[in-house]
Design a protein around this motif. Structure first.
Motif, PDB file in Angstrom:
ATOM      1  N   UNK A 157      28.928 -51.549  41.521  1.00 34.07           N
ATOM      2  CA  UNK A 157      29.961 -52.308  41.144  1.00 34.07           C
ATOM      3  C   UNK A 157      31.343 -51.654  42.394  1.00 34.07           C
ATOM      4  N   UNK A 158      32.031 -52.489  42.300  1.00 35.19           N
ATOM      5  CA  UNK A 158      33.102 -52.163  43.066  1.00 35.19           C
ATOM      6  C   UNK A 158      34.329 -51.074  43.046  1.00 35.19           C
ATOM      7  N   UNK A 159      34.379 -50.221  42.978  1.00 36.53           N
ATOM      8  CA  UNK A 159      35.376 -49.877  41.958  1.00 36.53           C
ATOM      9  C   UNK A 159      37.162 -50.123  43.387  1.00 36.53           C
ATOM     10  N   UNK A 160      36.949 -50.890  44.119  1.00 35.33           N
ATOM     11  CA  UNK A 160      38.189 -51.434  45.182  1.00 35.33           C
ATOM     12  C   UNK A 160      38.555 -52.225  43.971  1.00 35.33           C
ATOM     13  N   UNK A 161      37.858 -53.028  43.714  1.00 38.02           N
ATOM     14  CA  UNK A 161      37.330 -55.037  43.151  1.00 38.02           C
ATOM     15  C   UNK A 161      38.800 -53.866  41.780  1.00 38.02           C
ATOM     16  N   UNK A 162      37.641 -53.029  41.316  1.00 36.69           N
ATOM     17  CA  UNK A 162      38.040 -52.477  39.925  1.00 36.69           C
ATOM     18  C   UNK A 162      39.690 -52.294  39.184  1.00 36.69           C
ATOM     19  N   UNK A 163      40.050 -51.169  40.001  1.00 40.15           N
ATOM     20  CA  UNK A 163      41.249 -51.476  40.917  1.00 40.15           C
ATOM     21  C   UNK A 163      41.920 -52.471  41.320  1.00 40.15           C
ATOM     22  N   UNK A 164      41.936 -52.929  41.664  1.00 39.37           N
ATOM     23  CA  UNK A 164      42.904 -53.827  42.074  1.00 39.37           C
ATOM     24  C   UNK A 164      43.185 -55.205  40.264  1.00 39.37           C
ATOM     25  N   UNK A 165      41.810 -55.522  39.975  1.00 43.39           N
ATOM     26  CA  UNK A 165      41.960 -56.051  38.798  1.00 43.39           C
ATOM     27  C   UNK A 165      42.839 -55.487  37.864  1.00 43.39           C
ATOM     28  N   UNK A 166      43.157 -53.619  37.846  1.00 41.83           N
ATOM     29  CA  UNK A 166      43.718 -53.271  36.945  1.00 41.83           C
ATOM     30  C   UNK A 166      44.948 -52.721  36.623  1.00 41.83           C
ATOM     31  N   UNK A 167      45.112 -53.188  38.609  1.00 40.42           N
ATOM     32  CA  UNK A 167      46.737 -52.685  38.999  1.00 40.42           C
ATOM     33  C   UNK A 167      47.114 -51.823  38.919  1.00 40.42           C
ATOM     34  N   UNK A 168      45.759 -50.881  39.661  1.00 40.87           N
ATOM     35  CA  UNK A 168      45.555 -49.070  39.453  1.00 40.87           C
ATOM     36  C   UNK A 168      45.042 -48.823  41.049  1.00 40.87           C
ATOM     37  N   UNK A 169      45.633 -47.178  40.443  1.00 44.32           N
ATOM     38  CA  UNK A 169      44.997 -46.177  42.194  1.00 44.32           C
ATOM     39  C   UNK A 169      43.845 -45.657  41.315  1.00 44.32           C
ATOM     40  N   UNK A 170      42.819 -45.571  42.862  1.00 42.51           N
ATOM     41  CA  UNK A 170      41.441 -45.226  42.347  1.00 42.51           C
ATOM     42  C   UNK A 170      41.843 -44.007  41.715  1.00 42.51           C
ATOM     43  N   UNK A 171      42.822 -43.164  42.830  1.00 46.18           N
ATOM     44  CA  UNK A 171      43.411 -41.752  41.273  1.00 46.18           C
ATOM     45  C   UNK A 171      43.344 -41.630  39.957  1.00 46.18           C
ATOM     46  N   UNK A 172      44.661 -43.143  39.599  1.00 42.68           N
ATOM     47  CA  UNK A 172      44.034 -43.247  38.318  1.00 42.68           C
ATOM     48  C   UNK A 172      42.895 -43.420  37.231  1.00 42.68           C
ATOM     49  N   UNK A 173      41.526 -43.134  38.063  1.00 42.00           N
ATOM     50  CA  UNK A 173      40.559 -44.329  37.647  1.00 42.00           C
ATOM     51  C   UNK A 173      39.647 -42.643  36.494  1.00 42.00           C
ATOM     52  N   UNK A 174      40.153 -41.303  36.854  1.00 44.04           N
ATOM     53  CA  UNK A 174      39.193 -40.709  35.728  1.00 44.04           C
ATOM     54  C   UNK A 174      40.412 -40.633  34.217  1.00 44.04           C
ATOM     55  N   UNK A 175      41.740 -41.002  33.997  1.00 44.57           N
ATOM     56  CA  UNK A 175      42.690 -40.373  33.202  1.00 44.57           C
ATOM     57  C   UNK A 175      42.195 -41.547  32.538  1.00 44.57           C
TER      58      UNK A 175
END
Length: 353
Positions: free
Chosen positions: A206-224
């Motif tokens: 499960x790619x964290x980078x691909x998730x961020x790219x798809x949602x147009x977020x930074x990794x640091x936004x994922x906890x929120x």
């Protein structure tokens, strides 16, 4: 722990997050990138129980030798691939998550009642659809793995956090589990135990980078994102009004397909638009929430921050809070037990079981 609705989202709405990988190839790349290091997977033992426990007579507890053979087969496959395994099992439930833990246990009790009703009515074990893991299996599995010679840990705080922390600290190849929280932690790659094909040593990453790219977020936004969707710290209904407002606004602004109207897209879009502000407010303070809701949200975000990590959504602290304070231990342990703990030489957050 787990993020509400995120697993279904990556499985059905955003499949680009799921990447098929070969563990042998990953291990070979790891050896090339880190000469002299042994490729290591940190395994969420609790998530593996259903993968291991295939005994037919599950109502009676199954056959111990048969189950032990499954564990041996599992370990042998990784040993042949020259991949080291480190297992973690839950050792405690933190106070912030006990309310959710109690709700889960009550739901489990109803499931178990249904099993006994079926046995009473039909005089036989129900089908696999009503399957429930035997009580104590996690504890037995921990000791079984220990006797088989593999490294095994019992957590002293939230196991997901300790797994993510250990994997990052020791530069492990990945985390093998089945919990969407591992997509949120900024740690090593997250691999699926439920999709593992042991004979071919392949699974899904499960790619964290691909998730961020798809949602147009930074990794640091994922906890929120995780906290706004709902998890064990921030109940799903706690921020339901804000989440519904995000969805309504997103649908008005975007003529998207039904799949793209998913609440995860809506919440991610809201986070991206509120990342910067001209009103002088910072982080969670700029969100239209009551003070109690902000406090819970901030606590939830901090739960995902590993040592030396910071979030643009909460104020940085010079020192992360201790996972288990001595004052907290005194509430549950006798003085004699505390003396033994204090005599331990290790200062690690983890206690080897």
């Amino acid at each position: 722990m787990g993020v509400k609705g995120l697993q279904g989202f990556v499985d059905n709405v955003c499949p680009g997050v799921c990447v098929k990988v070969n563990l042998r190839e990953m291990a070979n790349r790891c050896r090339q990138d880190q000469p002299g290091c042994t490729p290591t997977l940190v395994v969420d033992g609790m998530a593996c129980l259903r993968h291991w426990y295939t005994c037919e007579a599950w109502v009676h507890g199954g056959q111990w030798q048969e189950y032990l053979h499954c564990l041996e087969t599992f370990i042998r496959a990784f040993k042949e691939a020259r991949i080291q395994l480190v297992f973690f099992f839950d050792g405690t439930v933190e106070e912030e998550k006990r309310a959710e833990w109690v709700k889960r246990r009550l739901r489990n009790n109803k499931e178990i009642q249904g099993i006994f009703k079926h046995i009473k009515a039909n005089g036989q074990q129900p089908g696999r659809a009503m399957f429930y893991l035997p009580s104590g299996l996690a504890t037995f599995s921990l000791f079984a793995l220990k006797t088989l010679g593999v490294e095994t840990w019992c957590s002293v705080r939230e196991a997901d956090y300790e797994i993510a922390r250990y994997a990052l600290l020791h530069k492990c190849m990945g985390i093998l589990g089945q919990d969407t929280d591992f997509l949120i932690f900024d740690t090593v790659p997250y691999l699926s135990i439920s999709q593992l094909k042991l004979d071919r040593m392949v699974t899904l990453l499960f790619s964290r980078e691909n998730l961020c790219h798809s949602l147009q977020l930074y990794t640091s936004d994922l906890p929120l994102l995780a906290c706004m969707l709902g998890n064990d710290i921030v109940p799903e209904n706690r921020l339901a009004s804000l989440r519904n407002a995000c969805v309504a606004e997103y649908q008005q602004r975007h003529s998207a397909s039904p799949a793209q109207r998913h609440k995860v897209y809506a919440v991610a879009d809201y986070i991206a638009r509120n990342r910067s502000s001209t009103d002088g407010l910072k982080g969670i303070a700029r969100l239209p929430l009551s003070e109690p809701d902000r406090a819970v949200l901030e606590k939830g975000v901090r739960m995902y921050l590993l040592p030396d990590q910071q979030s643009p959504w909460v104020e940085s602290t010079s020192k992360p809070p201790s996972p288990v304070s001595m004052g907290g231990l005194e509430r549950y342990c006798s003085n004699n037990i505390l003396k033994v703990i204090l005599q331990k030489k290790s200062t690690s957050l983890l206690k080897e079981f």
